[in-house]
Design a protein around this motif. Structure first.
Motif, PDB file in Angstrom:
ATOM      1  N   LYS A  78      -6.960  11.068  -1.797  1.00 30.67           N
ATOM      2  CA  LYS A  78      -7.389  10.389  -3.028  1.00 30.67           C
ATOM      3  C   LYS A  78      -6.461   9.217  -3.339  1.00 30.67           C
ATOM      4  O   LYS A  78      -6.903   8.151  -3.771  1.00 30.67           O
ATOM      5  N   PHE A  79      -5.170   9.429  -3.122  1.00 26.41           N
ATOM      6  CA  PHE A  79      -4.184   8.395  -3.456  1.00 26.41           C
ATOM      7  C   PHE A  79      -4.103   7.334  -2.379  1.00 26.41           C
ATOM      8  O   PHE A  79      -3.914   6.153  -2.664  1.00 26.41           O
ATOM      9  N   ASP A  80      -4.248   7.754  -1.135  1.00 29.42           N
ATOM     10  CA  ASP A  80      -4.223   6.814  -0.011  1.00 29.42           C
ATOM     11  C   ASP A  80      -5.348   5.795  -0.179  1.00 29.42           C
ATOM     12  O   ASP A  80      -5.179   4.602   0.029  1.00 29.42           O
ATOM     13  N   LEU A  81      -6.518   6.291  -0.601  1.00 29.94           N
ATOM     14  CA  LEU A  81      -7.705   5.449  -0.641  1.00 29.94           C
ATOM     15  C   LEU A  81      -7.853   4.699  -1.957  1.00 29.94           C
ATOM     16  O   LEU A  81      -8.003   3.482  -1.976  1.00 29.94           O
ATOM     17  N   TYR A  82      -7.790   5.423  -3.076  1.00 27.32           N
ATOM     18  CA  TYR A  82      -8.220   4.820  -4.345  1.00 27.32           C
ATOM     19  C   TYR A  82      -7.127   4.044  -5.072  1.00 27.32           C
ATOM     20  O   TYR A  82      -7.353   3.529  -6.146  1.00 27.32           O
ATOM     21  N   THR A  83      -5.906   3.982  -4.491  1.00 28.36           N
ATOM     22  CA  THR A  83      -4.880   3.148  -5.119  1.00 28.36           C
ATOM     23  C   THR A  83      -4.857   1.754  -4.509  1.00 28.36           C
ATOM     24  O   THR A  83      -4.054   0.920  -4.890  1.00 28.36           O
ATOM     25  N   LYS A  84      -5.708   1.486  -3.535  1.00 33.94           N
ATOM     26  CA  LYS A  84      -5.725   0.170  -2.893  1.00 33.94           C
ATOM     27  C   LYS A  84      -6.249  -0.877  -3.862  1.00 33.94           C
ATOM     28  O   LYS A  84      -7.362  -0.753  -4.365  1.00 33.94           O
ATOM     29  N   SER A  85      -5.463  -1.899  -4.094  1.00 37.10           N
ATOM     30  CA  SER A  85      -5.825  -2.896  -5.088  1.00 37.10           C
ATOM     31  C   SER A  85      -4.985  -4.138  -4.891  1.00 37.10           C
ATOM     32  O   SER A  85      -3.853  -4.063  -4.411  1.00 37.10           O
ATOM     33  N   GLU A  86      -5.554  -5.276  -5.276  1.00 34.08           N
ATOM     34  CA  GLU A  86      -4.800  -6.529  -5.195  1.00 34.08           C
ATOM     35  C   GLU A  86      -3.727  -6.615  -6.282  1.00 34.08           C
ATOM     36  O   GLU A  86      -2.928  -7.540  -6.309  1.00 34.08           O
ATOM     37  N   ASP A  87      -3.748  -5.646  -7.174  1.00 33.99           N
ATOM     38  CA  ASP A  87      -2.770  -5.595  -8.257  1.00 33.99           C
ATOM     39  C   ASP A  87      -1.475  -5.010  -7.677  1.00 33.99           C
ATOM     40  O   ASP A  87      -1.264  -3.808  -7.696  1.00 33.99           O
ATOM     41  N   LEU A  88      -0.621  -5.876  -7.131  1.00 36.12           N
ATOM     42  CA  LEU A  88       0.497  -5.397  -6.314  1.00 36.12           C
ATOM     43  C   LEU A  88       1.675  -4.963  -7.180  1.00 36.12           C
ATOM     44  O   LEU A  88       1.997  -5.599  -8.176  1.00 36.12           O
ATOM     45  N   PRO A  89       2.325  -3.852  -6.805  1.00 36.39           N
ATOM     46  CA  PRO A  89       3.412  -3.319  -7.629  1.00 36.39           C
ATOM     47  C   PRO A  89       4.689  -4.155  -7.527  1.00 36.39           C
ATOM     48  O   PRO A  89       4.889  -4.887  -6.563  1.00 36.39           O
ATOM     49  N   ASP A  90       5.557  -4.027  -8.524  1.00 37.49           N
ATOM     50  CA  ASP A  90       6.872  -4.664  -8.471  1.00 37.49           C
ATOM     51  C   ASP A  90       7.802  -3.764  -7.668  1.00 37.49           C
ATOM     52  O   ASP A  90       8.403  -2.823  -8.181  1.00 37.49           O
ATOM     53  N   VAL A  91       7.874  -4.061  -6.387  1.00 37.16           N
ATOM     54  CA  VAL A  91       8.567  -3.187  -5.452  1.00 37.16           C
ATOM     55  C   VAL A  91      10.063  -3.085  -5.762  1.00 37.16           C
ATOM     56  O   VAL A  91      10.670  -2.021  -5.617  1.00 37.16           O
ATOM     57  N   SER A  92      10.670  -4.165  -6.240  1.00 39.74           N
ATOM     58  CA  SER A  92      12.120  -4.137  -6.490  1.00 39.74           C
ATOM     59  C   SER A  92      12.490  -3.101  -7.559  1.00 39.74           C
ATOM     60  O   SER A  92      13.542  -2.476  -7.487  1.00 39.74           O
ATOM     61  N   GLU A  93      11.591  -2.902  -8.519  1.00 42.32           N
ATOM     62  CA  GLU A  93      11.842  -1.899  -9.555  1.00 42.32           C
ATOM     63  C   GLU A  93      11.727  -0.476  -9.013  1.00 42.32           C
ATOM     64  O   GLU A  93      12.372   0.446  -9.519  1.00 42.32           O
ATOM     65  N   LEU A  94      10.865  -0.296  -8.025  1.00 46.61           N
ATOM     66  CA  LEU A  94      10.596   1.052  -7.517  1.00 46.61           C
ATOM     67  C   LEU A  94      11.601   1.501  -6.453  1.00 46.61           C
ATOM     68  O   LEU A  94      11.801   2.694  -6.237  1.00 46.61           O
ATOM     69  N   ARG A  95      12.224   0.556  -5.783  1.00 51.21           N
ATOM     70  CA  ARG A  95      13.083   0.870  -4.643  1.00 51.21           C
ATOM     71  C   ARG A  95      14.165   1.922  -4.907  1.00 51.21           C
ATOM     72  O   ARG A  95      14.334   2.832  -4.102  1.00 51.21           O
ATOM     73  N   PRO A  96      14.916   1.820  -6.007  1.00 49.91           N
ATOM     74  CA  PRO A  96      16.011   2.786  -6.179  1.00 49.91           C
ATOM     75  C   PRO A  96      15.515   4.238  -6.199  1.00 49.91           C
ATOM     76  O   PRO A  96      16.160   5.124  -5.615  1.00 49.91           O
TER      77      PRO A  96
ATOM     78  N   HIS B  66       0.833  -1.202   0.000  1.00 55.39           N
ATOM     79  CA  HIS B  66       0.000   0.000   0.000  1.00 55.39           C
ATOM     80  C   HIS B  66       0.871   1.257   0.000  1.00 55.39           C
ATOM     81  O   HIS B  66       0.530   2.254  -0.635  1.00 55.39           O
ATOM     82  N   ALA B  67       2.003   1.216   0.697  1.00 55.23           N
ATOM     83  CA  ALA B  67       2.909   2.374   0.727  1.00 55.23           C
ATOM     84  C   ALA B  67       3.385   2.712  -0.687  1.00 55.23           C
ATOM     85  O   ALA B  67       3.346   3.876  -1.112  1.00 55.23           O
TER      86      ALA B  67
ATOM     87  N   TRP C 235       8.977  15.478  -3.051  1.00 54.86           N
ATOM     88  CA  TRP C 235       8.708  15.347  -1.619  1.00 54.86           C
ATOM     89  C   TRP C 235       7.326  14.736  -1.368  1.00 54.86           C
ATOM     90  O   TRP C 235       7.130  13.996  -0.405  1.00 54.86           O
ATOM     91  N   PHE C 236       6.363  15.031  -2.249  1.00 52.54           N
ATOM     92  CA  PHE C 236       5.003  14.506  -2.118  1.00 52.54           C
ATOM     93  C   PHE C 236       5.006  12.998  -2.407  1.00 52.54           C
ATOM     94  O   PHE C 236       4.316  12.224  -1.747  1.00 52.54           O
ATOM     95  N   HIS C 237       5.830  12.561  -3.365  1.00 48.25           N
ATOM     96  CA  HIS C 237       5.964  11.118  -3.623  1.00 48.25           C
ATOM     97  C   HIS C 237       6.421  10.410  -2.347  1.00 48.25           C
ATOM     98  O   HIS C 237       5.906   9.340  -1.996  1.00 48.25           O
ATOM     99  N   LEU C 238       7.386  11.034  -1.666  1.00 48.19           N
ATOM    100  CA  LEU C 238       7.929  10.424  -0.446  1.00 48.19           C
ATOM    101  C   LEU C 238       6.872  10.339   0.652  1.00 48.19           C
ATOM    102  O   LEU C 238       6.821   9.361   1.398  1.00 48.19           O
ATOM    103  N   VAL C 239       6.010  11.351   0.737  1.00 53.64           N
ATOM    104  CA  VAL C 239       4.910  11.310   1.713  1.00 53.64           C
ATOM    105  C   VAL C 239       4.073  10.047   1.510  1.00 53.64           C
ATOM    106  O   VAL C 239       3.665   9.389   2.475  1.00 53.64           O
ATOM    107  N   GLY C 240       3.849   9.688   0.247  1.00 54.75           N
ATOM    108  CA  GLY C 240       3.096   8.462  -0.038  1.00 54.75           C
ATOM    109  C   GLY C 240       3.748   7.235   0.574  1.00 54.75           C
ATOM    110  O   GLY C 240       3.069   6.361   1.126  1.00 54.75           O
ATOM    111  N   LEU C 241       5.074   7.172   0.485  1.00 56.70           N
ATOM    112  CA  LEU C 241       5.792   6.028   1.051  1.00 56.70           C
ATOM    113  C   LEU C 241       5.800   6.060   2.578  1.00 56.70           C
ATOM    114  O   LEU C 241       5.685   5.030   3.239  1.00 56.70           O
ATOM    115  N   LEU C 242       5.913   7.261   3.144  1.00 60.94           N
ATOM    116  CA  LEU C 242       6.084   7.410   4.596  1.00 60.94           C
ATOM    117  C   LEU C 242       4.793   7.314   5.387  1.00 60.94           C
ATOM    118  O   LEU C 242       4.822   6.998   6.584  1.00 60.94           O
ATOM    119  N   HIS C 243       3.641   7.607   4.771  1.00 62.02           N
ATOM    120  CA  HIS C 243       2.472   8.009   5.551  1.00 62.02           C
ATOM    121  C   HIS C 243       2.021   6.972   6.572  1.00 62.02           C
ATOM    122  O   HIS C 243       1.507   7.335   7.626  1.00 62.02           O
TER     123      HIS C 243
END
Length: 276
Positions: free
Chosen positions: A242-260, A89-90, A106-114
């Motif tokens: 809007k992003f906290d709520l409506y991005t919730k989905s079983e379609d899980l992201p490829d976290v290893s690609e996003l990490r860097p 979800h983060a 900085w707003f992208h990071l808020v999504g990860l931190l929240h």
């Protein structure tokens, strides 16, 4: 002005109205039990004790990314929409923000931190004092609090003359920064970010501190406690939501690609080993 449920939904399979359904669904018993415990035990005294207990940030030393990894082991028992680990979800939230606000890293990071304050569960805290919607303690609960009509009857504060009126222990328009919110991952993470001196803008701190305060940012309640500053920050919280709520989905992201990418933001705004 386009419909957020169309933009931010990774799986496209769920209408906006089907999020935050507290009247039916397979997870409802679990959700109700969590809120009943929360609304019974979250009192002024309880919240003050938690501020003291966790305010020294001596639970753990770790990096932000290590905290994200800890959330691999957490399924939020208050959430009627999600039955998968909070770490996904983060990244879902962060990626939704990144697509819509490419220029605000900085707003992208808020999504990860929240939601990282949910590491409190790993410190042995029960979920009812970590997850779920927040509300002010020390004044009468307002009607848009989830399960408002059936969960507060055993809370001692609602019979306490200091706390049971509309204003309770507060002055009109005193400002949310002067309100004692129910204890949970929002307030803990806000305090942790201040303690560790994250170099994020004030909007970031504010969004994290109040993102679970649904009775305010979505329910329209508690305006009698707000300052002009709170009302100027409200659109930021609503945009984040809007992003906290409506991005919730079983379609899980490829976290290893996003990490860097997210590691680069952590290195910029909140690097190194931090105190939690």
């Amino acid at each position: 002005g386009s419909d957020p449920s169309q933009i931010y939904q990774p799986d496209g399979g769920k209408d906006k109205e089907n999020f935050r359904n507290y009247t039916s669904g397979p997870l409802l018993d679990r959700v109700y039990t969590t809120y009943k415990l929360m609304h019974t035990h979250q009192t002024v005294d309880f919240v003050r004790k938690k501020h003291v207990e966790f305010g020294g940030f001596s639970f753990k030393k770790m990096t932000v990314m290590e905290a994200v990894d800890l959330l691999d082991g957490l399924v939020d028992e208050s959430d009627p929409d999600v039955d998968f680990p909070n770490s996904f979800h983060a990244f879902q939230t962060a990626e939704g923000i990144r697509k819509a606000h490419p220029d605000k890293d900085w707003f992208h990071l808020v999504g990860l931190l929240h939601d990282l304050g949910k590491v409190l569960v790993m410190a042995g805290e029960p979920q009812w004092s970590v997850v779920g919607d927040t509300f002010p303690v020390g004044c009468r609960p307002q009607k848009s609090v989830v399960f408002w009509d059936s969960t507060f009857q055993d809370n001692p504060d609602i019979k306490d003359p200091r706390y049971c009126t509309e204003y309770g222990m507060y002055e009109p328009h005193c400002g949310l920064e002067n309100v004692l919110m129910s204890w949970g991952h929002d307030e803990y993470m806000y305090q942790m970010m201040k303690f560790n001196k994250f170099s994020l803008p004030p909007e970031a701190f504010y969004m994290i501190r109040f993102h679970s305060f649904y009775p305010w940012h979505t329910g329209g309640d508690y305006r009698h406690l707000c300052s002009p500053h709170d009302l100027s920050m409200l659109p930021w919280v609503q945009e984040f939501n809007k992003f906290d709520l409506y991005t919730k989905s079983e379609d899980l992201p490829d976290v290893s690609e996003l990490r860097p990418y997210y590691q680069s933001l952590i290195d910029k705004y909140c690097p190194g080993i931090l105190r939690w």
